[in-house]
Scaffold this motif. Structure first.
Motif, PDB file in Angstrom:
ATOM      1  N   ASN A  21       0.909  -1.288   0.006  1.00  0.00           N
ATOM      2  CA  ASN A  21      -0.060   0.101   0.078  1.00  0.00           C
ATOM      3  C   ASN A  21       0.687   1.392   0.098  1.00  0.00           C
ATOM      4  OD1 ASN A  21      -2.464  -1.379  -0.120  1.00  0.00           O
ATOM      5  ND2 ASN A  21      -2.609  -1.366   2.215  1.00  0.00           N
ATOM      6  N   LEU A  22       1.938   1.223   0.559  1.00  0.00           N
ATOM      7  CA  LEU A  22       2.864   2.393   0.666  1.00  0.00           C
ATOM      8  C   LEU A  22       3.728   2.511  -0.680  1.00  0.00           C
ATOM      9  CD1 LEU A  22       4.304   2.138   4.386  1.00  0.00           C
ATOM     10  CD2 LEU A  22       2.684   3.613   3.389  1.00  0.00           C
ATOM     11  N   GLY A  23       3.629   1.579  -1.384  1.00  0.00           N
ATOM     12  CA  GLY A  23       4.437   1.628  -2.901  1.00  0.00           C
ATOM     13  C   GLY A  23       5.562   1.455  -2.705  1.00  0.00           C
ATOM     14  N   LEU A  24       6.155   0.727  -1.535  1.00  0.00           N
ATOM     15  CA  LEU A  24       7.454   0.214  -1.248  1.00  0.00           C
ATOM     16  C   LEU A  24       7.990  -1.137  -2.098  1.00  0.00           C
ATOM     17  CD1 LEU A  24       8.150   1.417   2.285  1.00  0.00           C
ATOM     18  CD2 LEU A  24       8.829   2.432   0.392  1.00  0.00           C
ATOM     19  N   VAL A  25       6.802  -1.820  -2.124  1.00  0.00           N
ATOM     20  CA  VAL A  25       6.978  -3.183  -2.808  1.00  0.00           C
ATOM     21  C   VAL A  25       5.847  -3.442  -3.850  1.00  0.00           C
ATOM     22  CG1 VAL A  25       6.662  -5.651  -2.264  1.00  0.00           C
ATOM     23  CG2 VAL A  25       7.657  -4.278  -0.552  1.00  0.00           C
ATOM     24  N   ASN A  26       6.350  -3.624  -5.165  1.00  0.00           N
ATOM     25  CA  ASN A  26       5.668  -3.809  -6.241  1.00  0.00           C
ATOM     26  C   ASN A  26       5.580  -5.278  -6.657  1.00  0.00           C
ATOM     27  OD1 ASN A  26       4.041  -3.005  -8.443  1.00  0.00           O
ATOM     28  ND2 ASN A  26       5.663  -2.124  -9.496  1.00  0.00           N
ATOM     29  N   VAL A  27       4.863  -5.965  -5.901  1.00  0.00           N
ATOM     30  CA  VAL A  27       4.696  -7.582  -6.199  1.00  0.00           C
ATOM     31  C   VAL A  27       3.489  -7.711  -6.221  1.00  0.00           C
ATOM     32  CG1 VAL A  27       5.435  -9.731  -5.320  1.00  0.00           C
ATOM     33  CG2 VAL A  27       7.244  -8.042  -5.210  1.00  0.00           C
ATOM     34  N   SER A  28       2.797  -8.499  -7.008  1.00  0.00           N
ATOM     35  CA  SER A  28       1.385  -9.081  -6.966  1.00  0.00           C
ATOM     36  C   SER A  28       1.397 -10.365  -6.306  1.00  0.00           C
ATOM     37  CB  SER A  28       0.827  -9.119  -8.393  1.00  0.00           C
ATOM     38  OG  SER A  28      -0.188  -9.879  -8.655  1.00  0.00           O
ATOM     39  N   LEU A  29       0.479 -10.154  -5.388  1.00  0.00           N
ATOM     40  CA  LEU A  29       0.018 -11.609  -4.482  1.00  0.00           C
ATOM     41  C   LEU A  29      -0.403 -12.757  -5.280  1.00  0.00           C
ATOM     42  CD1 LEU A  29       0.055 -12.499  -1.573  1.00  0.00           C
ATOM     43  CD2 LEU A  29      -2.053 -11.611  -1.095  1.00  0.00           C
ATOM     44  N   ALA A  30      -1.233 -12.219  -6.255  1.00  0.00           N
ATOM     45  CA  ALA A  30      -1.374 -13.311  -7.169  1.00  0.00           C
ATOM     46  C   ALA A  30      -0.560 -14.067  -7.862  1.00  0.00           C
ATOM     47  CB  ALA A  30      -2.710 -12.647  -8.354  1.00  0.00           C
ATOM     48  N   ALA A  31       0.603 -13.581  -8.289  1.00  0.00           N
ATOM     49  CA  ALA A  31       1.773 -13.827  -8.947  1.00  0.00           C
ATOM     50  C   ALA A  31       2.239 -14.699  -8.109  1.00  0.00           C
ATOM     51  CB  ALA A  31       2.447 -12.775  -9.735  1.00  0.00           C
ATOM     52  N   LEU A  32       2.504 -14.364  -6.724  1.00  0.00           N
ATOM     53  CA  LEU A  32       3.172 -15.234  -5.966  1.00  0.00           C
ATOM     54  C   LEU A  32       2.606 -16.564  -5.550  1.00  0.00           C
ATOM     55  CD1 LEU A  32       4.540 -12.377  -3.153  1.00  0.00           C
ATOM     56  CD2 LEU A  32       5.829 -13.745  -4.670  1.00  0.00           C
ATOM     57  N   LEU A  33       1.177 -16.503  -5.517  1.00  0.00           N
ATOM     58  CA  LEU A  33       0.603 -17.617  -5.282  1.00  0.00           C
ATOM     59  C   LEU A  33       0.609 -18.387  -6.403  1.00  0.00           C
ATOM     60  CD1 LEU A  33      -2.536 -16.260  -3.264  1.00  0.00           C
ATOM     61  CD2 LEU A  33      -0.671 -17.465  -2.421  1.00  0.00           C
ATOM     62  N   LYS A  34       0.721 -17.998  -7.619  1.00  0.00           N
ATOM     63  CA  LYS A  34       0.412 -18.608  -8.883  1.00  0.00           C
ATOM     64  C   LYS A  34       1.951 -19.338  -8.871  1.00  0.00           C
ATOM     65  CE  LYS A  34      -1.337 -16.588 -12.105  1.00  0.00           C
ATOM     66  NZ  LYS A  34      -1.479 -15.794 -13.372  1.00  0.00           N
ATOM     67  N   THR A  35       2.930 -18.850  -8.423  1.00  0.00           N
ATOM     68  CA  THR A  35       4.124 -19.483  -8.381  1.00  0.00           C
ATOM     69  C   THR A  35       4.531 -20.486  -7.302  1.00  0.00           C
ATOM     70  OG1 THR A  35       5.097 -17.738  -9.547  1.00  0.00           O
ATOM     71  CG2 THR A  35       6.514 -18.987  -8.623  1.00  0.00           C
ATOM     72  N   TRP A  36       4.165 -20.245  -5.881  1.00  0.00           N
ATOM     73  CA  TRP A  36       4.526 -20.997  -5.061  1.00  0.00           C
ATOM     74  C   TRP A  36       3.681 -21.507  -4.314  1.00  0.00           C
ATOM     75  CZ3 TRP A  36       9.584 -21.077  -4.050  1.00  0.00           C
ATOM     76  CH2 TRP A  36      10.400 -20.372  -4.539  1.00  0.00           C
ATOM     77  N   TRP A  37       2.074 -21.909  -4.699  1.00  0.00           N
ATOM     78  CA  TRP A  37       1.311 -22.703  -4.276  1.00  0.00           C
ATOM     79  C   TRP A  37       1.453 -23.907  -3.854  1.00  0.00           C
ATOM     80  CZ3 TRP A  37      -0.722 -27.103  -6.112  1.00  0.00           C
ATOM     81  CH2 TRP A  37      -0.523 -27.432  -7.600  1.00  0.00           C
TER      82      TRP A  37
END
Length: 63
Positions: A21-37
């Motif tokens: 939310n602060l814009g310090l991390v630009n990572v999609s949670l959906a992309a992380l879950l898609k990779t690391w499920w």
């Protein structure tokens, strides 16, 4: 230990969402879950094994 794991997970998730939310991390949670499920499935399975082992060792000590 079970309560500590849940607390740590909540802290990590909260920190991740805050940084996003602060814009310090630009990572999609959906992309992380898609990779690391698969890792989530492995972690849940290991937790179930450890829980079963802990209850068996506790029952053995009672006898």
């Amino acid at each position: 230990m079970k309560g500590n794991v849940a607390a740590i997970v909540l802290i990590v998730l909260g920190a991740f969402f805050l940084l996003t939310n602060l814009g310090l991390v630009n990572v999609s949670l959906a992309a992380l879950l898609k990779t690391w499920w698969p890792l989530i499935l492995i972690a849940v399975g290991l937790a179930m094994i450890v829980k079963r082992t802990d209850t068996r060792s506790t029952d053995a000590k009672k006898d």
